[in-house]
Design an enzyme around this catalytic site. Sequence first.
Site, short mmCIF file in Angstrom:
data_model
loop_
_atom_site.label_atom_id
_atom_site.label_comp_id
_atom_site.label_asym_id
_atom_site.label_seq_id
_atom_site.Cartn_x
_atom_site.Cartn_y
_atom_site.Cartn_z
N LYS A 205 0.94 7.97 7.04
CA LYS A 205 1.03 8.45 5.68
C LYS A 205 -0.38 8.57 5.09
CE LYS A 205 1.21 5.75 2.21
NZ LYS A 205 0.05 4.93 1.84
N LYS A 239 10.23 -3.02 7.98
CA LYS A 239 10.24 -4.42 7.54
C LYS A 239 11.63 -5.00 7.74
CE LYS A 239 6.40 -3.78 4.37
NZ LYS A 239 5.37 -4.76 4.59
N GLU A 273 1.82 -5.64 -5.99
CA GLU A 273 0.73 -6.19 -5.17
C GLU A 273 -0.25 -6.93 -6.06
OE1 GLU A 273 -0.57 -3.63 -1.74
OE2 GLU A 273 -0.05 -2.10 -3.20
N ASP A 292 0.72 7.01 -3.38
CA ASP A 292 0.41 5.99 -2.36
C ASP A 292 1.64 5.17 -2.00
OD1 ASP A 292 -1.44 4.42 -0.75
OD2 ASP A 292 -1.18 2.83 -2.24
N HIS A 297 7.04 5.08 0.34
CA HIS A 297 7.78 3.85 0.63
C HIS A 297 9.00 3.63 -0.27
CE1 HIS A 297 4.44 3.05 3.17
NE2 HIS A 297 3.62 2.66 2.23
N LYS A 397 -0.86 -2.21 -8.44
CA LYS A 397 -1.90 -3.08 -7.88
C LYS A 397 -2.26 -4.11 -8.95
CE LYS A 397 -3.08 -0.44 -4.17
NZ LYS A 397 -2.67 -0.94 -2.87
C1 BG6 Z 1 0.12 1.21 2.11
C2 BG6 Z 1 -0.62 1.62 0.87
O1 BG6 Z 1 0.92 2.25 2.58
O2 BG6 Z 1 0.94 0.09 1.83
C3 BG6 Z 1 -1.43 0.47 0.33
O3 BG6 Z 1 -1.48 2.70 1.17
C4 BG6 Z 1 -0.58 -0.75 0.13
O4 BG6 Z 1 -2.08 0.82 -0.89
C5 BG6 Z 1 0.22 -1.04 1.40
O5 BG6 Z 1 -1.43 -1.84 -0.17
C6 BG6 Z 1 1.19 -2.16 1.18
O6 BG6 Z 1 1.77 -2.49 2.41
P1 BG6 Z 1 2.40 -3.92 2.63
O7 BG6 Z 1 3.06 -3.82 3.96
O8 BG6 Z 1 1.30 -4.91 2.58
O9 BG6 Z 1 3.35 -4.12 1.50
#
Ligand code: BG6
Length: 554
Positions: A205, A239, A273, A292, A297, A397
């Site tokens: 992605k 996941k 996050e 993003d 997702h 974030k």
């Molecule tokens: C990525 C994004 O696809 O997923 C990031 O580009 C993000 O910005 C990340 O931090 C989060 O992934 P995970 O698995 O840590 O939740």
Amino acid sequence: MTVDDEAPERLTYDEPDYSDEVGVHVTGQSKAAGSASPFGGERHPDPCSLVMFGVTGDLAHRKLIPALYDLGCHGVLPFGTTLVGYGRQEMTDDQFRDLMRTAIDDHYGEEVVDGSQCDRLLMAPRYVQGQFDDPEGFKRLAAVLDELDGKGARGNRMFYLATPPSQFEVLIEQLGEAGLARPGAFDGEHGPDGARGWTRVVVEKPFGRDLETARELNRVIGQVFDERQVYRIDHYLAKETVQNLLVLRFANGIFEPVWNRRYVDFVEITAAETLGVEHRGPYYEEAGALRDMITPHLIQLFSLVAMEPPAAFDADAVRDEKMKVLRAVRPIPLHSLEDWAVRAQYVQGRVEGEDVPAYHSEERVAPDSYTETYAALKLVIDNWRWQGVPFYLRTGKRLARRVTEIAIHFKRPPVALFRDAQAGGGVQPNVLILRVQPDEGFSLNIESKQPGHSVALQPVSMDFSYGVTLHELPFSAYETVLVDAMEGDMTLFTRGDQAEEAWRIVGPVLEAWAIRPERDISIYEAGTWGPEAADALIARDGHSWRRPVKGVET
Ligand code: BG6
């Protein structure tokens, strides 16, 4: 494409077994016949040459190489599997091996890495130097792959595009020009040229930056590869809890009957996050939270929650159902956009006890940037199952806590029998929470009677936690996607039409935001749960966002 640091996953160190013949390139311990698949059975991928583009990049360093190591430790990588790096940087095979070893040590900690497992994984990786648009480099790559075919790869080739997206098209074109795509030679079939083995391409992605660019990328890929060769990654789908969502819904009799507008009040999907943009400023400036996280997702998670039961548990059946529900999403009304979509950027604050700077002071971010680091979206589905049930998606974030979860909020019982029985008001609605990370598992919040003579209610939580119940965490998402791709299982990968449909949903919002970037953006303090505008969005429907606290279901 960068992902955050994770605590080291579990490792097992079975007695290494060197009885395989000379020429083993990547192999795990041979006592284990393979590792368990999330859906039962053992994992037995075919051997292959795994060609990684972008091998010096962050994704390879932090996710892909550690994932390969862990798979090797679990005996999942068969004899004859070789990692081949292709990159612009000058490097020998030995230097490439050192690079991989550093990635493994950095991820797991040098002191816990099993040297013998590492030696086996790194016994003979190959590196090919070349520009991404240089036909000569691809000829050299083809020669190495031919050589490896005779050393156990059996003509199986997996090309992993772990580069910035700007390189995807040129790489695809070059693979085609060099005859490395072998059109038609996909699973179980022989290509028109009689080629044996399979050829697959894994595309990271983001897949395009809007509908038009996603279509164009699909077109370029389609000229070179058959759709059955194309694995568009969404690591969220790999996941464990996300896969468990399907089991929960379709392997239990009690959930599906209430999984609809009659019983469900609303659904929240959160990916919060605590990390900022780290060193990915230039990428993030172009992307923002909606591109993003939400488009790739959260929309995928949404489609799994909302889809109809598939006729079979196979890639086509599952992906067809996901596609149908995406098509039923009502276009977001742009005339009242603030009721449907919110964007915001963090200003300085404290996250997990540490002072953190504002987004616009981050490394390689424009001081006057209007890129959103938080996005919330309300979606409604015009179908019989979900008419009138809002789905709220949010991501950000530098929020208060790292948590990804899906919360299904059920309606209150139709009769308020215990109206006076609970201090502070009525009966709390039931909520089913699927915790994607951390603390993978799920909880069902229900009302219960407090012990004692009087009838007093208290909310309690029925909890299942992978960590507690199974003692061991399953494979990491990247391990799962790597093995699935090697096994040819496309269920967890995004199909081309789904990628386009996701852009159909969010595209108009992005366009509207782009027209007046400075007007529509709110701010939120780092370390909080996001902007007031997002609270207002959900409050207009009489709801509020969950604020999950570690270890406590709220
Ligand atoms: C990525 C994004 O696809 O997923 C990031 O580009 C993000 O910005 C990340 O931090 C989060 O992934 P995970 O698995 O840590 O939740």
